[in-house]
Design a protein around this motif. Structure first.
Motif, short mmCIF file in Angstrom:
data_model
loop_
_atom_site.label_atom_id
_atom_site.label_comp_id
_atom_site.label_asym_id
_atom_site.label_seq_id
_atom_site.Cartn_x
_atom_site.Cartn_y
_atom_site.Cartn_z
N VAL A 179 39.69 47.43 53.37
CA VAL A 179 39.13 46.08 53.22
C VAL A 179 38.63 45.86 51.79
O VAL A 179 38.85 44.80 51.20
CB VAL A 179 38.01 45.84 54.24
N LEU A 180 37.96 46.86 51.23
CA LEU A 180 37.48 46.73 49.86
C LEU A 180 38.65 46.52 48.91
O LEU A 180 38.60 45.65 48.03
CB LEU A 180 36.68 47.96 49.45
N SER A 181 39.70 47.29 49.09
CA SER A 181 40.88 47.15 48.23
C SER A 181 41.49 45.76 48.35
O SER A 181 41.88 45.15 47.34
CB SER A 181 41.93 48.21 48.61
N GLU A 182 41.56 45.24 49.56
CA GLU A 182 42.16 43.93 49.76
C GLU A 182 41.30 42.81 49.16
O GLU A 182 41.82 41.88 48.54
CB GLU A 182 42.40 43.64 51.25
N MET A 183 40.00 42.91 49.33
CA MET A 183 39.11 41.88 48.77
C MET A 183 39.19 41.87 47.24
O MET A 183 39.29 40.81 46.62
CB MET A 183 37.67 42.10 49.23
N VAL A 184 39.13 43.05 46.64
CA VAL A 184 39.18 43.14 45.18
C VAL A 184 40.53 42.65 44.68
O VAL A 184 40.62 41.87 43.71
CB VAL A 184 38.93 44.59 44.72
N GLY A 185 41.62 43.09 45.32
CA GLY A 185 42.95 42.67 44.90
C GLY A 185 43.17 41.18 45.05
O GLY A 185 43.76 40.53 44.16
N ALA A 186 42.69 40.61 46.16
CA ALA A 186 42.85 39.18 46.38
C ALA A 186 42.13 38.37 45.31
O ALA A 186 42.66 37.39 44.78
CB ALA A 186 42.34 38.80 47.77
N MET A 187 40.91 38.78 44.97
CA MET A 187 40.15 38.06 43.95
C MET A 187 40.81 38.20 42.58
O MET A 187 40.90 37.22 41.82
CB MET A 187 38.71 38.57 43.91
N ALA A 188 41.29 39.39 42.25
CA ALA A 188 41.94 39.60 40.96
C ALA A 188 43.19 38.74 40.83
O ALA A 188 43.43 38.11 39.79
CB ALA A 188 42.28 41.07 40.77
N LEU A 189 44.00 38.68 41.88
CA LEU A 189 45.22 37.87 41.85
C LEU A 189 44.90 36.39 41.81
O LEU A 189 45.55 35.62 41.09
CB LEU A 189 46.08 38.19 43.07
N ALA A 190 43.89 35.96 42.57
CA ALA A 190 43.52 34.54 42.57
C ALA A 190 43.06 34.10 41.19
O ALA A 190 43.38 33.00 40.73
CB ALA A 190 42.42 34.29 43.60
N ARG A 191 42.32 34.95 40.50
CA ARG A 191 41.86 34.61 39.15
C ARG A 191 43.01 34.57 38.16
O ARG A 191 42.92 33.91 37.12
CB ARG A 191 40.81 35.63 38.69
N ALA A 192 44.10 35.27 38.48
CA ALA A 192 45.25 35.29 37.57
C ALA A 192 46.11 34.04 37.68
O ALA A 192 46.95 33.78 36.81
CB ALA A 192 46.10 36.53 37.84
N LEU A 193 45.91 33.26 38.73
CA LEU A 193 46.73 32.07 38.96
C LEU A 193 46.18 30.88 38.17
O LEU A 193 44.98 30.64 38.16
CB LEU A 193 46.76 31.72 40.45
N ASP A 194 47.07 30.13 37.54
CA ASP A 194 46.66 28.92 36.83
C ASP A 194 46.46 27.75 37.78
O ASP A 194 45.72 26.82 37.48
CB ASP A 194 47.72 28.55 35.77
N ASP A 195 47.17 27.78 38.90
CA ASP A 195 47.11 26.68 39.87
C ASP A 195 45.88 26.86 40.76
O ASP A 195 45.79 27.82 41.54
CB ASP A 195 48.38 26.67 40.71
#
Length: 216
Positions: A179-195
Motif C-alpha cells: 500500500v505504501l508503494s502504491e500511494m507513493v507511486g500514484a502521487m509521484a505519477l500524478a505530479r508528473a502529469l501536466d493535465d
C-alpha cells in the motif's frame, strides 16, 4: 578568633548573574528558532528541487539570515541535508499519527489514504511527505541523509502495518509495504502529469482501488 569567610566559587550558569543567565537563555532560544527556520526552508527547497538544488547562500537568504551564520548551526551542507530529511519525515509522521491515532482504525486508514492522495497534497510539492518527490533522488544523497530516509520509510510502513493488524487484515506487513508503494507511486505519477484532470483521476482511481483491496 573568627575564621576568614571565603566566597563560595560557583560554576556554570550559577556563576553568571541573573541578567547574564537571561541573556544566555535568550541567545539559546534565538539560535534554536533560527535553526528551525533554516530546516523548514531547507525541507521545502529540497522537496521541490532535490538535494542538489539547494545552495547555502540562497537558503540563508530565504530564511532571512546571513550566509555566514549557517555554520553556527550545521558543520556542513551534508549535515543540513540529513537534518532536513528528518524534518520532512517529522511532518509526514505528524499527518500519519493524526489520522491513525483513533479508536476506529478503519476510519483512520480511510482518512489517511484520502488525504495522502488528495489534489491538495499533489499541489503542495514543497510540503508533506517527501517520498513521492525525493525517492528517486535518494541514491545521490549524502550517506547520513540516505540513512535517515530509510528510517523514515520504515516508520511509515510500520505505522501502516500496525493499523492493518488492528483491523485484522491478512499479512499486514506485506500489505503495508504494498500500500505504501502504491500511494507513493500514484502521487509521484500524478505530479508528473501536466493535465490536471488526468492527475486527479489517477489519484481518485488509486484511492478507490486501495480502499477496496483493504476492505474499507
Amino acid at each position: 578568633m573568627m575564621g576568614i569567610i571565603r566566597p563560595v566559587r560557583r560554576s556554570g550558569l550559577d556563576a553568571v548573574p541573573r541578567s547574564g543567565q537571561e541573556a544566555v537563555s535568550g541567545h539559546t532560544q534565538r539560535k534554536a528558532r533560527s535553526r528551525a527556520r533554516i530546516l523548514e526552508e531547507a525541507a521545502g527547497m529540497i522537496r521541490e528541487h532535490g538535494h542538489a538544488g539547494i545552495g547555502v547562500a540562497a537558503l540563508m537568504k530565504q530564511a532571512g539570515l546571513t550566509h555566514g551564520g549557517f555554520y553556527a548551526h550545521f558543520p556542513s551542507r551534508d549535515d543540513l541535508v540529513a537534518h532536513a530529511v528528518d524534518r520532512m519525515f517529522a511532518d509526514s509522521a505528524a499527518l500519519v499519527s493524526n489520522r491513525l491515532d483513533t479508536d476506529d482504525p478503519r476510519d483512520g486508514l480511510r482518512r489517511l489514504i484520502d488525504d495522502y492522495l488528495s489534489d491538495e497534497a499533489r499541489r503542495a510539492v514543497n510540503k508533506g511527505c517527501p517520498l513521492p518527490s525525493l525517492t528517486g533522488d535518494v541514491p545521490r544523497m549524502p550517506p547520513g541523509a540516505r540513512q535517515r530516509f530509510a528510517v523514515g520509510i520504515d516508520a511509515f510502513r510500520t505505522a501502516l502495518e500496525q493499523a492493518f493488524t488492528a483491523i485484522a487484515a491478512p499479512e499486514p506487513a506485506s500489505l503495508a509495504s504494498s500500500v505504501l508503494s502504491e500511494m507513493v507511486g500514484a502521487m509521484a505519477l500524478a505530479r508528473a502529469l501536466d493535465d490536471d484532470d488526468k492527475a486527479s483521476a489517477m489519484l481518485e482511481a488509486s484511492k478507490t482501488q486501495i480502499k477496496a483491496r483493504i476492505g474499507l
